[in-house]
Design a protein around this motif. Structure first.
Motif, PDB file in Angstrom:
ATOM      1  N   HIS A   1      23.564  23.192   3.196  1.00 46.31           N
ATOM      2  CA  HIS A   1      22.153  23.439   3.472  1.00 46.31           C
ATOM      3  C   HIS A   1      22.001  24.913   3.834  1.00 46.31           C
ATOM      4  N   ILE A   2      21.102  25.606   3.146  1.00 40.32           N
ATOM      5  CA  ILE A   2      20.967  27.055   3.279  1.00 40.32           C
ATOM      6  C   ILE A   2      19.537  27.405   3.639  1.00 40.32           C
ATOM      7  N   LEU A   3      19.382  28.348   4.581  1.00 38.88           N
ATOM      8  CA  LEU A   3      18.075  28.920   4.919  1.00 38.88           C
ATOM      9  C   LEU A   3      18.095  30.407   4.585  1.00 38.88           C
ATOM     10  N   ILE A   4      17.048  30.880   3.914  1.00 41.37           N
ATOM     11  CA  ILE A   4      16.956  32.271   3.488  1.00 41.37           C
ATOM     12  C   ILE A   4      15.670  32.889   4.031  1.00 41.37           C
ATOM     13  N   TRP A   5      15.805  34.032   4.716  1.00 40.89           N
ATOM     14  CA  TRP A   5      14.659  34.813   5.165  1.00 40.89           C
ATOM     15  C   TRP A   5      14.536  36.056   4.273  1.00 40.89           C
ATOM     16  N   LEU A   6      13.380  36.274   3.663  1.00 42.53           N
ATOM     17  CA  LEU A   6      13.163  37.397   2.757  1.00 42.53           C
ATOM     18  C   LEU A   6      12.278  38.459   3.406  1.00 42.53           C
ATOM     19  N   TYR A   7      12.499  39.725   3.000  1.00 44.66           N
ATOM     20  CA  TYR A   7      11.622  40.803   3.472  1.00 44.66           C
ATOM     21  C   TYR A   7      10.197  40.591   2.949  1.00 44.66           C
ATOM     22  N   ASN A   8      10.094  40.417   1.656  1.00 43.85           N
ATOM     23  CA  ASN A   8       8.793  40.214   1.033  1.00 43.85           C
ATOM     24  C   ASN A   8       8.536  38.719   0.876  1.00 43.85           C
ATOM     25  N   LYS A   9       7.543  38.215   1.598  1.00 39.22           N
ATOM     26  CA  LYS A   9       7.247  36.804   1.589  1.00 39.22           C
ATOM     27  C   LYS A   9       6.784  36.342   0.205  1.00 39.22           C
ATOM     28  N   ILE A  10       7.166  35.129  -0.132  1.00 35.59           N
ATOM     29  CA  ILE A  10       6.725  34.534  -1.391  1.00 35.59           C
ATOM     30  C   ILE A  10       5.306  34.005  -1.204  1.00 35.59           C
ATOM     31  N   THR A  11       4.377  34.557  -1.920  1.00 31.35           N
ATOM     32  CA  THR A  11       2.990  34.117  -1.810  1.00 31.35           C
ATOM     33  C   THR A  11       2.772  32.859  -2.645  1.00 31.35           C
ATOM     34  N   SER A  12       1.654  32.200  -2.381  1.00 28.24           N
ATOM     35  CA  SER A  12       1.375  30.922  -3.033  1.00 28.24           C
ATOM     36  C   SER A  12       1.287  31.040  -4.544  1.00 28.24           C
ATOM     37  N   ASN A  13       0.829  32.194  -5.033  1.00 27.80           N
ATOM     38  CA  ASN A  13       0.694  32.349  -6.485  1.00 27.80           C
ATOM     39  C   ASN A  13       2.008  32.687  -7.171  1.00 27.80           C
ATOM     40  N   LYS A  14       3.099  32.864  -6.383  1.00 31.47           N
ATOM     41  CA  LYS A  14       4.404  33.174  -6.961  1.00 31.47           C
ATOM     42  C   LYS A  14       5.397  32.025  -6.820  1.00 31.47           C
ATOM     43  N   ILE A  15       4.989  30.948  -6.196  1.00 31.05           N
ATOM     44  CA  ILE A  15       5.908  29.820  -5.981  1.00 31.05           C
ATOM     45  C   ILE A  15       6.404  29.257  -7.305  1.00 31.05           C
ATOM     46  N   ASP A  16       5.497  29.146  -8.278  1.00 29.62           N
ATOM     47  CA  ASP A  16       5.875  28.566  -9.572  1.00 29.62           C
ATOM     48  C   ASP A  16       6.884  29.430 -10.318  1.00 29.62           C
ATOM     49  N   ASN A  17       7.003  30.722  -9.962  1.00 30.93           N
ATOM     50  CA  ASN A  17       7.996  31.590 -10.595  1.00 30.93           C
ATOM     51  C   ASN A  17       9.398  31.375 -10.028  1.00 30.93           C
ATOM     52  N   VAL A  18       9.460  30.752  -8.834  1.00 27.63           N
ATOM     53  CA  VAL A  18      10.749  30.572  -8.155  1.00 27.63           C
ATOM     54  C   VAL A  18      11.185  29.109  -8.177  1.00 27.63           C
ATOM     55  N   ILE A  19      10.247  28.196  -7.926  1.00 25.67           N
ATOM     56  CA  ILE A  19      10.556  26.777  -7.783  1.00 25.67           C
ATOM     57  C   ILE A  19       9.834  25.989  -8.870  1.00 25.67           C
ATOM     58  N   CYS A  20      10.541  25.035  -9.453  1.00 20.44           N
ATOM     59  CA  CYS A  20       9.961  24.225 -10.528  1.00 20.44           C
ATOM     60  C   CYS A  20      10.391  22.771 -10.355  1.00 20.44           C
ATOM     61  N   PRO A  21       9.460  21.815 -10.444  1.00 19.42           N
ATOM     62  CA  PRO A  21       9.819  20.399 -10.427  1.00 19.42           C
ATOM     63  C   PRO A  21       9.460  19.709 -11.746  1.00 19.42           C
ATOM     64  N   GLU A  22       9.617  20.414 -12.843  1.00 19.36           N
ATOM     65  CA  GLU A  22       9.208  19.875 -14.138  1.00 19.36           C
ATOM     66  C   GLU A  22      10.372  19.875 -15.124  1.00 19.36           C
ATOM     67  N   ILE A  23      10.296  18.986 -16.096  1.00 13.44           N
ATOM     68  CA  ILE A  23      11.298  18.923 -17.150  1.00 13.44           C
ATOM     69  C   ILE A  23      11.083  20.096 -18.095  1.00 13.44           C
ATOM     70  N   PRO A  24      12.090  20.961 -18.281  1.00 12.94           N
ATOM     71  CA  PRO A  24      11.902  22.121 -19.162  1.00 12.94           C
ATOM     72  C   PRO A  24      11.834  21.698 -20.634  1.00 12.94           C
ATOM     73  N   ASN A  25      11.264  22.557 -21.421  1.00 14.78           N
ATOM     74  CA  ASN A  25      11.135  22.320 -22.860  1.00 14.78           C
ATOM     75  C   ASN A  25      12.490  22.534 -23.527  1.00 14.78           C
ATOM     76  N   ALA A  26      13.016  21.498 -24.157  1.00 20.86           N
ATOM     77  CA  ALA A  26      14.327  21.582 -24.789  1.00 20.86           C
ATOM     78  C   ALA A  26      14.330  22.546 -25.962  1.00 20.86           C
ATOM     79  N   ASP A  27      13.186  22.725 -26.609  1.00 23.85           N
ATOM     80  CA  ASP A  27      13.121  23.641 -27.747  1.00 23.85           C
ATOM     81  C   ASP A  27      13.167  25.099 -27.298  1.00 23.85           C
ATOM     82  N   VAL A  28      12.680  25.355 -26.072  1.00 19.84           N
ATOM     83  CA  VAL A  28      12.657  26.720 -25.554  1.00 19.84           C
ATOM     84  C   VAL A  28      13.976  27.071 -24.864  1.00 19.84           C
ATOM     85  N   ASP A  29      14.470  26.171 -24.021  1.00 18.30           N
ATOM     86  CA  ASP A  29      15.710  26.429 -23.271  1.00 18.30           C
ATOM     87  C   ASP A  29      16.508  25.131 -23.232  1.00 18.30           C
TER      88      ASP A  29
END
Length: 469
Positions: A280-308
């Motif tokens: 279990h890991i906790l990370i503190w960042l200098y620049n906080k992750i804003t709400s509009n950037k969460i989707d760039n870091v965390i994903c709970p979706e099935i990726p497209n097999a044709d793309v990746d």
């Protein structure tokens, strides 16, 4: 026990003692060799031989012979107090005595140009290492018990509280403490939790809460197995590989700053009766992750097999919560007819961070562009209902390390307080019996932190390899 007696040991995960963390008392999810420490672990663990003339002969547990004769069939000596350390340069004995931990660590090592037959004994070596680990910890705790005066245990204020509250100074008994210098002790874990709270006070909330689990299918593990072996037979390999992967992961996030510059971090490694280490890991960042950037870091979706295709394979293999509920009512996550992990999750078109806890991550339905996939189960293949069963992950970390790496975004004080305690909750335990206690106000007060720490300790064969090595 009489030969005619039959006993059954049941571990009750639903009988959590007051003040204990519920996640320390899980039911084993796999068959494994383990030790459950009962009552006073300082009683002698002598070896008793029943001779043919009906006489009994007792040998101390530290006797150099008569331990695991199936493994050491040639009569090789085991550990004893007079084993000397060897100078690696000259190959000669030194005046330094070898500790039990160093000795058994050497026994488990893969020796160059030598065949270590111990590592081929499968479950028998599991019993061997848990038994020897119990011997190692017993020696450490006996040393602490016999050196209480050096720890000034009488000066610990909170140990005097029961005496003050009782208002009867004639009933003062022994005060036996387990110091914070003992890794894994309640004091040690409490100090780590206090450190986490201090980080929160100074740097604010942690940005990321990450859980990474050892993957026995890693090529680094598979390539080191001997013919006919599986990862469960070689806990020494899984422990070493996971240790290296964990160090690499921390360097990847901290030194290479894949999520940005890191203020500070902390992590703990656990087992929780699952057979594999996870951190279990906790990370503190200098620049906080804003709400509009969460989707760039965390994903709970099935990726497209044709793309990746590579990421799609990793997610489908490691990041899908096994369907439960009506689809699988016998799933380990089911408690009182409901999934304790709150699956299946609700479908939302955009990430929502306003709730008081973890955010609601974007899980798009098929109409919004979500993907469908098929999962193989024992009762047949089923089609995953969009993204409701996907565990939150970081595409970058999952694709790089090809393991179960759960990533959560912390956005509230409520979740932060729980996480700081959760990461530092302590060693695994088991509730395996209930014994009534009599309340006697005139009884002598004995506070024995060592006995309290050891009572109910559940030590698995996978966990023992980690501290030995």
């Amino acid at each position: 026990m009489m030969p005619s007696d039959t006993h059954k040991i049941v571990i009750h995960a639903d009988k959590t003692p007051a003040g204990e963390h519920v996640r320390r008392l899980n039911v084993p999810t796999i068959d494994e060799v383990a030790i459950v420490i009962v009552r006073d672990q300082f009683q002698p663990r002598d070896i008793v031989l029943h001779r043919r003339n009906d006489q009994l002969t007792t040998f101390a547990e530290t006797h150099r012979c008569l331990q695991y004769p199936i493994i050491f069939w040639d009569g090789a000596d085991g550990y004893h107090f007079n084993v000397k350390m060897i100078d690696p340069v000259s190959g000669k004995e030194t005046n330094m005595k070898c500790s039990a931990r160093n000795y058994y660590s050497y026994r488990l090592m893969i020796q160059e140009n030598e065949d270590n037959h111990i590592l081929k004994c499968r479950q028998l070596v599991h019993q061997y290492i848990v038994d020897m680990y119990a011997k190692i910890k017993k020696a450490c705790l006996i040393f602490i018990r016999l050196n209480q005066t050096k720890l000034h245990s009488e000066e610990y204020v909170h140990l005097r509280d029961p005496v003050v509250n009782d208002a009867n100074t004639t009933n003062i008994g022994r005060l036996t403490i387990l110091p914070s210098s003992y890794t894994g002790s309640p004091r040690h874990m409490h100090e780590c939790a206090q450190d986490a709270i201090a980080y929160v006070h100074h740097y604010g909330r942690p940005e990321l809460f990450i859980t990474v689990t050892c993957n026995p299918a890693w090529d680094d593990i598979q390539q080191l197995l001997l013919p006919g072996q599986s990862p469960v037979d070689r806990h020494d390999i899984t422990a070493r590989v996971f240790r290296q992967k964990q160090k690499s992961l921390m360097d990847f996030m901290v030194k290479h700053e894949v999520f940005g510059s890191v203020h500070c971090w902390m992590y703990s490694v656990e087992w929780q009766k699952r057979g594999l280490p996870h951190a279990h890991i906790l990370i503190w960042l200098y620049n906080k992750i804003t709400s509009n950037k969460i989707d760039n870091v965390i994903c709970p979706e099935i990726p497209n097999a044709d793309v990746d295709k590579d990421l799609h394979e990793v997610v489908m293999k490691n990041m899908i919560h096994v369907p439960c509920g009506t689809l699988n009512p016998n799933s380990p996550c089911m408690i009182d007819g409901k999934c304790s992990k709150r699956y299946p999750r609700a479908l939302v078109s955009n990430t929502v961070t306003g709730n008081n806890g973890y955010p609601l991550y974007r899980r798009r339905s098929a109409e919004d562009g979500g993907k469908l996939a098929t999962i193989q189960m024992r009762n047949g293949d089923i089609e995953v209902d969009n993204n409701q069963w996907v565990v939150t992950y970081s595409p970058l970390l999952s694709k790089t390390y090809r393991a179960h790496i759960n990533v959560e975004y912390c956005n509230s004080i409520k979740s932060i307080k729980y996480i700081c305690k959760y990461v530092n909750k302590g060693s695994d335990m088991a509730v395996f019996g209930v014994q009534p206690e009599r309340s006697d106000r005139n009884a002598v007060i004995h506070i024995d932190e060592i006995a309290q720490y050891q009572a109910g300790r559940y030590i698995s064969s996978n966990e023992t390899v980690w501290p030995i090595l």
